[in-house]
Design an enzyme around this catalytic site. Structure first.
Site, PDB file in Angstrom:
ATOM      1  N   SER A   6      50.438   8.066   7.616  1.00  0.00           N
ATOM      2  CA  SER A   6      51.551   7.143   7.367  1.00  0.00           C
ATOM      3  C   SER A   6      52.698   7.482   8.305  1.00  0.00           C
ATOM      4  O   SER A   6      53.263   8.584   8.238  1.00  0.00           O
ATOM      5  CB  SER A   6      52.027   7.260   5.921  1.00  0.00           C
ATOM      6  OG  SER A   6      53.298   6.649   5.809  1.00  0.00           O
ATOM      7  N   HIS A  31      48.670   3.908   8.812  1.00  0.00           N
ATOM      8  CA  HIS A  31      49.248   3.334   7.593  1.00  0.00           C
ATOM      9  C   HIS A  31      50.721   3.003   7.849  1.00  0.00           C
ATOM     10  O   HIS A  31      51.504   3.870   8.254  1.00  0.00           O
ATOM     11  CB  HIS A  31      49.100   4.337   6.446  1.00  0.00           C
ATOM     12  CG  HIS A  31      49.526   3.818   5.109  1.00  0.00           C
ATOM     13  ND1 HIS A  31      48.730   3.046   4.320  1.00  0.00           N
ATOM     14  CD2 HIS A  31      50.676   3.998   4.420  1.00  0.00           C
ATOM     15  CE1 HIS A  31      49.363   2.753   3.190  1.00  0.00           C
ATOM     16  NE2 HIS A  31      50.562   3.320   3.225  1.00  0.00           N
ATOM     17  N   ASP A  33      54.144   1.498   6.217  1.00  0.00           N
ATOM     18  CA  ASP A  33      54.827   1.241   4.950  1.00  0.00           C
ATOM     19  C   ASP A  33      55.987   0.284   5.150  1.00  0.00           C
ATOM     20  O   ASP A  33      56.990   0.638   5.768  1.00  0.00           O
ATOM     21  CB  ASP A  33      55.342   2.563   4.368  1.00  0.00           C
ATOM     22  CG  ASP A  33      54.210   3.408   3.823  1.00  0.00           C
ATOM     23  OD1 ASP A  33      53.447   2.894   2.981  1.00  0.00           O
ATOM     24  OD2 ASP A  33      54.071   4.569   4.248  1.00  0.00           O
ATOM     25  N   MET A  35      59.007  -1.720   3.559  1.00  0.00           N
ATOM     26  CA  MET A  35      59.896  -1.638   2.388  1.00  0.00           C
ATOM     27  C   MET A  35      61.081  -2.569   2.565  1.00  0.00           C
ATOM     28  O   MET A  35      61.627  -2.672   3.667  1.00  0.00           O
ATOM     29  CB  MET A  35      60.398  -0.209   2.220  1.00  0.00           C
ATOM     30  CG  MET A  35      59.275   0.808   2.130  1.00  0.00           C
ATOM     31  SD  MET A  35      59.917   2.440   1.811  1.00  0.00           S
ATOM     32  CE  MET A  35      58.378   3.388   1.852  1.00  0.00           C
ATOM     33  N   HIS A  64      51.047  -1.696   4.222  1.00  0.00           N
ATOM     34  CA  HIS A  64      51.316  -1.574   2.785  1.00  0.00           C
ATOM     35  C   HIS A  64      52.663  -2.240   2.510  1.00  0.00           C
ATOM     36  O   HIS A  64      53.712  -1.689   2.850  1.00  0.00           O
ATOM     37  CB  HIS A  64      51.330  -0.067   2.440  1.00  0.00           C
ATOM     38  CG  HIS A  64      51.693   0.262   1.032  1.00  0.00           C
ATOM     39  ND1 HIS A  64      51.970   1.558   0.631  1.00  0.00           N
ATOM     40  CD2 HIS A  64      51.820  -0.498  -0.071  1.00  0.00           C
ATOM     41  CE1 HIS A  64      52.264   1.562  -0.656  1.00  0.00           C
ATOM     42  NE2 HIS A  64      52.182   0.330  -1.109  1.00  0.00           N
ATOM     43  N   MET A  66      55.576  -3.094   0.375  1.00  0.00           N
ATOM     44  CA  MET A  66      56.354  -2.767  -0.829  1.00  0.00           C
ATOM     45  C   MET A  66      57.556  -3.693  -0.847  1.00  0.00           C
ATOM     46  O   MET A  66      58.703  -3.271  -0.626  1.00  0.00           O
ATOM     47  CB  MET A  66      56.773  -1.289  -0.779  1.00  0.00           C
ATOM     48  CG  MET A  66      55.619  -0.351  -1.087  1.00  0.00           C
ATOM     49  SD  MET A  66      55.908   1.311  -0.460  1.00  0.00           S
ATOM     50  CE  MET A  66      55.293   1.098   1.199  1.00  0.00           C
ATOM     51  N   MET A 135      48.498   4.310  -6.017  1.00  0.00           N
ATOM     52  CA  MET A 135      49.690   5.075  -5.627  1.00  0.00           C
ATOM     53  C   MET A 135      49.755   6.369  -6.449  1.00  0.00           C
ATOM     54  O   MET A 135      49.698   6.334  -7.674  1.00  0.00           O
ATOM     55  CB  MET A 135      50.966   4.262  -5.872  1.00  0.00           C
ATOM     56  CG  MET A 135      51.196   3.099  -4.920  1.00  0.00           C
ATOM     57  SD  MET A 135      51.223   3.562  -3.168  1.00  0.00           S
ATOM     58  CE  MET A 135      52.611   4.706  -3.124  1.00  0.00           C
ATOM     59  N   ASP A 173      47.450   7.105  -1.919  1.00  0.00           N
ATOM     60  CA  ASP A 173      48.666   7.177  -1.103  1.00  0.00           C
ATOM     61  C   ASP A 173      49.756   7.915  -1.866  1.00  0.00           C
ATOM     62  O   ASP A 173      50.239   7.440  -2.896  1.00  0.00           O
ATOM     63  CB  ASP A 173      49.108   5.739  -0.773  1.00  0.00           C
ATOM     64  CG  ASP A 173      50.335   5.682   0.121  1.00  0.00           C
ATOM     65  OD1 ASP A 173      50.778   6.726   0.628  1.00  0.00           O
ATOM     66  OD2 ASP A 173      50.832   4.548   0.310  1.00  0.00           O
TER      67      ASP A 173
HETATM   68  C1  DX5 Z   1      55.395   5.937  -0.154  1.00  0.00           C
HETATM   69  C2  DX5 Z   1      54.462   5.443   0.918  1.00  0.00           C
HETATM   70  C3  DX5 Z   1      53.518   6.441   1.436  1.00  0.00           C
HETATM   71  C4  DX5 Z   1      54.166   7.666   2.059  1.00  0.00           C
HETATM   72  C5  DX5 Z   1      53.297   8.828   1.787  1.00  0.00           C
HETATM   73  O1  DX5 Z   1      56.166   4.861  -0.573  1.00  0.00           O
HETATM   74  O2  DX5 Z   1      53.688   4.353   0.425  1.00  0.00           O
HETATM   75  O3  DX5 Z   1      52.598   5.850   2.345  1.00  0.00           O
HETATM   76  O4  DX5 Z   1      54.355   7.557   3.436  1.00  0.00           O
HETATM   77  O5  DX5 Z   1      53.948   9.959   2.236  1.00  0.00           O
HETATM   78  P1  DX5 Z   1      53.461  11.413   1.792  1.00  0.00           P
HETATM   79  O6  DX5 Z   1      52.060  11.604   2.312  1.00  0.00           O
HETATM   80  O7  DX5 Z   1      54.457  12.306   2.437  1.00  0.00           O
HETATM   81  O8  DX5 Z   1      53.505  11.456   0.292  1.00  0.00           O
HETATM   82 ZN    ZN Z   2      52.017   3.578   1.715  1.00  0.00          ZN
END
Ligand code: DX5
Ligand code: ZN
Length: 217
Positions: A6, A31, A33, A35, A64, A66, A135, A173
């Site tokens: 990620s 990956h 993320d 947001m 992903h 969010m 998650m 994740d």
């Molecule tokens: C959290 C993300 C993850 C995050 C994981 O909201 O969806 O993908 O990057 O990070 P680590 O591996 O540090 O928990």
């Molecule tokens: Zn993620």
């Protein structure tokens, strides 16, 4: 088993270097993320960042979302180059049309759930999804601790996928590190996301990816 670093924990001013490093290390996917500051208390990447990353690596982009109202963004993220596009069950009154919309737009459709959401909320949609993401932290930030209750959810989804003979990917994740990745994979996960464990490793992301590979060998 596929490893999807990620980039949330990478240096955002050097993302091309970050994806090149994990690609050299042998990562399978990247990956990404996304947001929106509403569904989660943080902000990250719009479609342009995905389009720019698409040109920076050959690896599939595992995006992903969010975000609230993910339907409004499906086509833009798929056109930008998302290979997998994953939406949160909490953001949708009925995930079925959104999953169909993602596939129609040309990407693989993923469905995910927060740690406090019951696993039953995703089970009706397994036949409509190419990926189920469990998650194991509350979404929003990297570097949090793995929530153990995710293990029971993984077991349940694995069981239901196998029972229905479905080939969807099962991804985890949040909080996955070198010291727990074997245990998580043993529960039947097919894709592991790791952010801080890859990009905050003192030896660099390329070496960190190799360490994950060795831990699983
Ligand atoms: C959290 C993300 C993850 C995050 C994981 O909201 O969806 O993908 O990057 O990070 P680590 O591996 O540090 O928990
Ligand atoms: Zn993620």
């Amino acid at each position: 088993m596929k490893l999807a670093p990620s980039i949330l924990s990478a240096d955002f001013a050097r993302l091309a270097d970050a994806v090149a490093a994990v690609e050299r290390g042998g990562a399978d996917w990247v990956h990404v993320d996304v947001m929106d500051g509403h569904f989660v208390p943080n902000l990250t990447f719009g479609p342009k960042m995905v389009a720019d990353l698409r040109r920076a690596t050959r690896l599939p982009l595992d995006v992903h979302l969010m975000i609230e109202h993910p339907d409004q963004w499906v086509e833009r993220y798929v056109e930008a180059g998302a290979s997998y596009l994953t939406v949160h069950v909490e953001t949708l009154p009925d995930p079925a049309p959104t999953l169909a919309r993602i596939r129609r737009a040309g990407a693989r459709a993923g469905l995910t759930l927060n740690p406090e959401t019951a696993v039953e909320s995703v089970l009706p949609f397994l036949p409509l999804a190419d990926l189920i993401l469990v998650m194991s932290v509350r979404p929003g930030f990297g570097g949090q601790r793995f929530i153990e209750e995710a293990i029971a959810k993984i077991r349940r989804v694995r069981h239901e996928l196998d029972r229905a003979r479905l080939a969807a990917e099962l991804e985890i994740d949040g909080g996955v590190k070198l010291d727990n990745v074997r245990r998580v994979v043993a529960e039947g996960v097919s894709v592991v996301v790791a952010g801080s464990a890859v990009f905050e490793d003192g030896e660099g992301a390329e070496v960190a990816v190799r360490k994950f590979r060795d831990a699983l060998a």
